[in-house]
Design a protein around this motif. Sequence first.
Motif, mmCIF file in Angstrom:
data_model
loop_
_atom_site.group_PDB
_atom_site.id
_atom_site.type_symbol
_atom_site.label_atom_id
_atom_site.label_comp_id
_atom_site.label_asym_id
_atom_site.label_seq_id
_atom_site.Cartn_x
_atom_site.Cartn_y
_atom_site.Cartn_z
ATOM 1 N N SER A 269 51.138 -43.309 -72.188
ATOM 2 C CA SER A 269 50.978 -42.337 -73.271
ATOM 3 C C SER A 269 50.387 -41.037 -72.749
ATOM 4 C CB SER A 269 50.086 -42.923 -74.371
ATOM 5 O OG SER A 269 50.678 -44.062 -74.959
ATOM 6 N N VAL A 270 49.367 -41.150 -71.908
ATOM 7 C CA VAL A 270 48.744 -39.946 -71.339
ATOM 8 C C VAL A 270 49.703 -39.241 -70.396
ATOM 9 C CG1 VAL A 270 46.859 -39.112 -69.886
ATOM 10 C CG2 VAL A 270 46.410 -40.852 -71.631
ATOM 11 N N ARG A 271 50.398 -40.003 -69.561
ATOM 12 C CA ARG A 271 51.341 -39.408 -68.611
ATOM 13 C C ARG A 271 52.453 -38.643 -69.331
ATOM 14 N NH1 ARG A 271 54.540 -43.333 -64.581
ATOM 15 N NH2 ARG A 271 55.424 -43.937 -66.598
ATOM 16 N N ALA A 272 52.866 -39.151 -70.486
ATOM 17 C CA ALA A 272 53.941 -38.494 -71.237
ATOM 18 C C ALA A 272 53.532 -37.130 -71.772
ATOM 19 C CB ALA A 272 54.386 -39.389 -72.398
ATOM 20 N N LEU A 273 52.226 -36.885 -71.907
ATOM 21 C CA LEU A 273 51.768 -35.595 -72.414
ATOM 22 C C LEU A 273 52.125 -34.442 -71.482
ATOM 23 C CD1 LEU A 273 48.211 -36.617 -73.672
ATOM 24 C CD2 LEU A 273 50.256 -36.249 -75.070
ATOM 25 N N PHE A 274 52.386 -34.748 -70.223
ATOM 26 C CA PHE A 274 52.698 -33.702 -69.253
ATOM 27 C C PHE A 274 54.201 -33.404 -69.177
ATOM 28 C CE2 PHE A 274 48.683 -35.584 -68.029
ATOM 29 C CZ PHE A 274 47.892 -34.466 -67.776
ATOM 30 N N ARG A 275 54.981 -34.085 -69.988
ATOM 31 C CA ARG A 275 56.408 -33.813 -70.001
ATOM 32 C C ARG A 275 56.696 -32.658 -70.953
ATOM 33 N NH1 ARG A 275 58.464 -40.055 -70.856
ATOM 34 N NH2 ARG A 275 57.632 -40.899 -68.891
ATOM 35 N N ARG B 258 52.796 -31.867 -78.542
ATOM 36 C CA ARG B 258 51.914 -32.344 -77.484
ATOM 37 C C ARG B 258 50.441 -32.140 -77.813
ATOM 38 N NH1 ARG B 258 53.496 -30.385 -71.613
ATOM 39 N NH2 ARG B 258 54.201 -28.503 -72.669
ATOM 40 N N GLY B 259 50.116 -30.994 -78.420
ATOM 41 C CA GLY B 259 48.720 -30.733 -78.754
ATOM 42 C C GLY B 259 48.167 -31.763 -79.714
ATOM 43 N N LEU B 260 48.932 -32.062 -80.758
ATOM 44 C CA LEU B 260 48.486 -33.051 -81.734
ATOM 45 C C LEU B 260 48.403 -34.436 -81.105
ATOM 46 C CD1 LEU B 260 47.778 -33.857 -84.626
ATOM 47 C CD2 LEU B 260 50.238 -34.030 -85.111
ATOM 48 N N GLU B 261 49.412 -34.792 -80.322
ATOM 49 C CA GLU B 261 49.408 -36.097 -79.660
ATOM 50 C C GLU B 261 48.169 -36.235 -78.766
ATOM 51 O OE1 GLU B 261 51.880 -38.697 -79.152
ATOM 52 O OE2 GLU B 261 53.397 -37.994 -80.566
ATOM 53 N N ALA B 262 47.880 -35.200 -77.974
ATOM 54 C CA ALA B 262 46.748 -35.249 -77.054
ATOM 55 C C ALA B 262 45.422 -35.334 -77.799
ATOM 56 C CB ALA B 262 46.773 -34.025 -76.137
ATOM 57 N N THR B 263 45.286 -34.562 -78.869
ATOM 58 C CA THR B 263 44.031 -34.556 -79.628
ATOM 59 C C THR B 263 43.752 -35.925 -80.234
ATOM 60 O OG1 THR B 263 44.289 -32.205 -80.160
ATOM 61 C CG2 THR B 263 42.817 -33.504 -81.555
ATOM 62 N N LEU B 264 44.771 -36.534 -80.823
ATOM 63 C CA LEU B 264 44.579 -37.846 -81.451
ATOM 64 C C LEU B 264 44.299 -38.921 -80.414
ATOM 65 C CD1 LEU B 264 47.352 -37.726 -84.213
ATOM 66 C CD2 LEU B 264 44.876 -37.466 -84.508
ATOM 67 N N THR C 214 52.215 -40.361 -90.281
ATOM 68 C CA THR C 214 51.631 -41.703 -90.385
ATOM 69 C C THR C 214 51.733 -42.446 -89.059
ATOM 70 O OG1 THR C 214 52.450 -41.704 -92.673
ATOM 71 C CG2 THR C 214 51.545 -43.757 -91.829
ATOM 72 N N GLY C 215 52.848 -42.248 -88.351
ATOM 73 C CA GLY C 215 53.020 -42.914 -87.063
ATOM 74 C C GLY C 215 52.008 -42.462 -86.037
ATOM 75 N N ARG C 216 51.696 -41.176 -86.007
ATOM 76 C CA ARG C 216 50.707 -40.684 -85.041
ATOM 77 C C ARG C 216 49.300 -41.127 -85.416
ATOM 78 N NH1 ARG C 216 54.627 -36.491 -85.063
ATOM 79 N NH2 ARG C 216 55.442 -36.149 -82.947
ATOM 80 N N LEU C 217 49.012 -41.221 -86.701
ATOM 81 C CA LEU C 217 47.696 -41.733 -87.100
ATOM 82 C C LEU C 217 47.546 -43.194 -86.691
ATOM 83 C CD1 LEU C 217 47.288 -40.142 -90.660
ATOM 84 C CD2 LEU C 217 46.063 -39.526 -88.571
ATOM 85 N N ALA C 218 48.614 -43.984 -86.903
ATOM 86 C CA ALA C 218 48.554 -45.399 -86.539
ATOM 87 C C ALA C 218 48.573 -45.590 -85.033
ATOM 88 C CB ALA C 218 49.728 -46.154 -87.178
ATOM 89 N N GLY C 219 49.506 -44.904 -84.351
ATOM 90 C CA GLY C 219 49.682 -45.115 -82.924
ATOM 91 C C GLY C 219 48.638 -44.408 -82.081
ATOM 92 N N ASN C 220 48.609 -43.079 -82.146
ATOM 93 C CA ASN C 220 47.705 -42.306 -81.284
ATOM 94 C C ASN C 220 46.245 -42.540 -81.637
ATOM 95 O OD1 ASN C 220 50.391 -41.016 -81.317
ATOM 96 N ND2 ASN C 220 49.470 -39.522 -79.966
ATOM 97 N N VAL D 135 37.510 -41.525 -77.232
ATOM 98 C CA VAL D 135 36.087 -41.233 -77.454
ATOM 99 C C VAL D 135 35.507 -42.194 -78.486
ATOM 100 C CG1 VAL D 135 34.459 -39.517 -78.333
ATOM 101 C CG2 VAL D 135 36.294 -38.814 -76.774
ATOM 102 N N GLY D 136 36.223 -42.405 -79.586
ATOM 103 C CA GLY D 136 35.713 -43.296 -80.626
ATOM 104 C C GLY D 136 35.629 -44.741 -80.169
ATOM 105 N N TYR D 137 36.659 -45.209 -79.475
ATOM 106 C CA TYR D 137 36.711 -46.613 -79.042
ATOM 107 C C TYR D 137 35.639 -46.906 -77.995
ATOM 108 C CZ TYR D 137 38.681 -50.853 -76.879
ATOM 109 O OH TYR D 137 38.862 -52.107 -76.362
ATOM 110 N N LEU D 138 35.619 -46.118 -76.924
ATOM 111 C CA LEU D 138 34.631 -46.363 -75.868
ATOM 112 C C LEU D 138 33.213 -46.055 -76.355
ATOM 113 C CD1 LEU D 138 36.470 -44.986 -72.711
ATOM 114 C CD2 LEU D 138 36.279 -47.355 -73.498
#
Length: 351
Positions: free
Chosen positions: A189-195, A201-207, A103-109, A213-216
């Motif tokens: 958030s993006v920078r943290a994906l490289f840690r 990481r895959g799920l975080e990056a995809t979301l 739920t946190g990743r759906l809300a946050g990411n 893409v959806g917002y812009l």
Amino acid sequence: MTIIDRAPPAPTPPRTGSDFAELTRRVSAAGLFDRRPGYYVVRLGLVATLFAGGWVAFAALGDSWWQLLLAVFFAVLFGQIALVAHDLAHRQVFRTRRPSGITGRLAGNLGIGMSYGWWMDKHTRHHANPNHANPNHADLDPDVEPDVLVWSTDQARASRGLPRFLGRWQAFLFFPLLTLEGLNLHYSSVRALFRPTMRRRGLEATLLLLHVVGYLGALFLVLSPGKALVFLAVHQGLWGVYMGSIFAPGHKGMSMIEPGQKLDFLRRQVLTSRNVRGSRFVDVAMGGLNYQIEHHLFPHLPTPHLRRARPIVRGYCAELSLRYHETGLLRSWAEALGHLHRAGAPLRAAG
């Protein structure tokens, strides 16, 4: 003369355990550790409904300058979604990690473009060492690291680059800088994906990618390029100011823990935290974090129970002669900005 024989009062049993253990017993006896599933069903449902309804209204309104009103609406709503992610990270909603993480990743990411995993790691370190600014230990409180602003005179003297440039007048620059906080949350958030330590990481990056893409895509498909850029600036800028207004009053301007200073858990949390008095509106606007002392002592306490815990914690601190600091909202900002100005004094003195 009549003599009344009264039995002496029963002796008070000696207190066992730490001061914090005794406070925990009192809060537990009041039933404040009990879950509030009904509250969170209503709260999450309301936030999700407003989020979906906002985007429906955005599509219906079309290419209009009236969309800027929705930009303000979404700035507040993104802050409320961040507060939901905060409660999920502290397991106030679910007892276990898996549903909290999903739920946190759906809300946050996905919802607001802020990495749940990055923020949870950062916030956990903050809770463990609030206002602990030790330049030799980067894993202490990341909220007082001198990355842009300096939080102590020692940091000011040792500063280089941007913090040294901004530090002289940082109290006056604080609110303008908050307009960039929304973009900073996305960037971090993006920078943290490289840690390599980032979990899922895959799920975080995809979301995160789906959010971008959806917002812009929504902005530039519905609005002309000029209006889309103005909407983006207003929305992200006001969201940053709102986030700063939620999280900064709790600690900025409070006691800083110096390197080598030893405090037990109770005193470490109470002395570095500030409560903000106010109405139910303040409770909702700040997501209960205006009860920062109670939240730091008991992070998994459900949000609606923080108000009820306040008199227990305040009374107990009075028993221990422990300072319990509480102010109004404007006073909290005056104290925070005053602290920032004093921290930058060595840079002003150096010219």
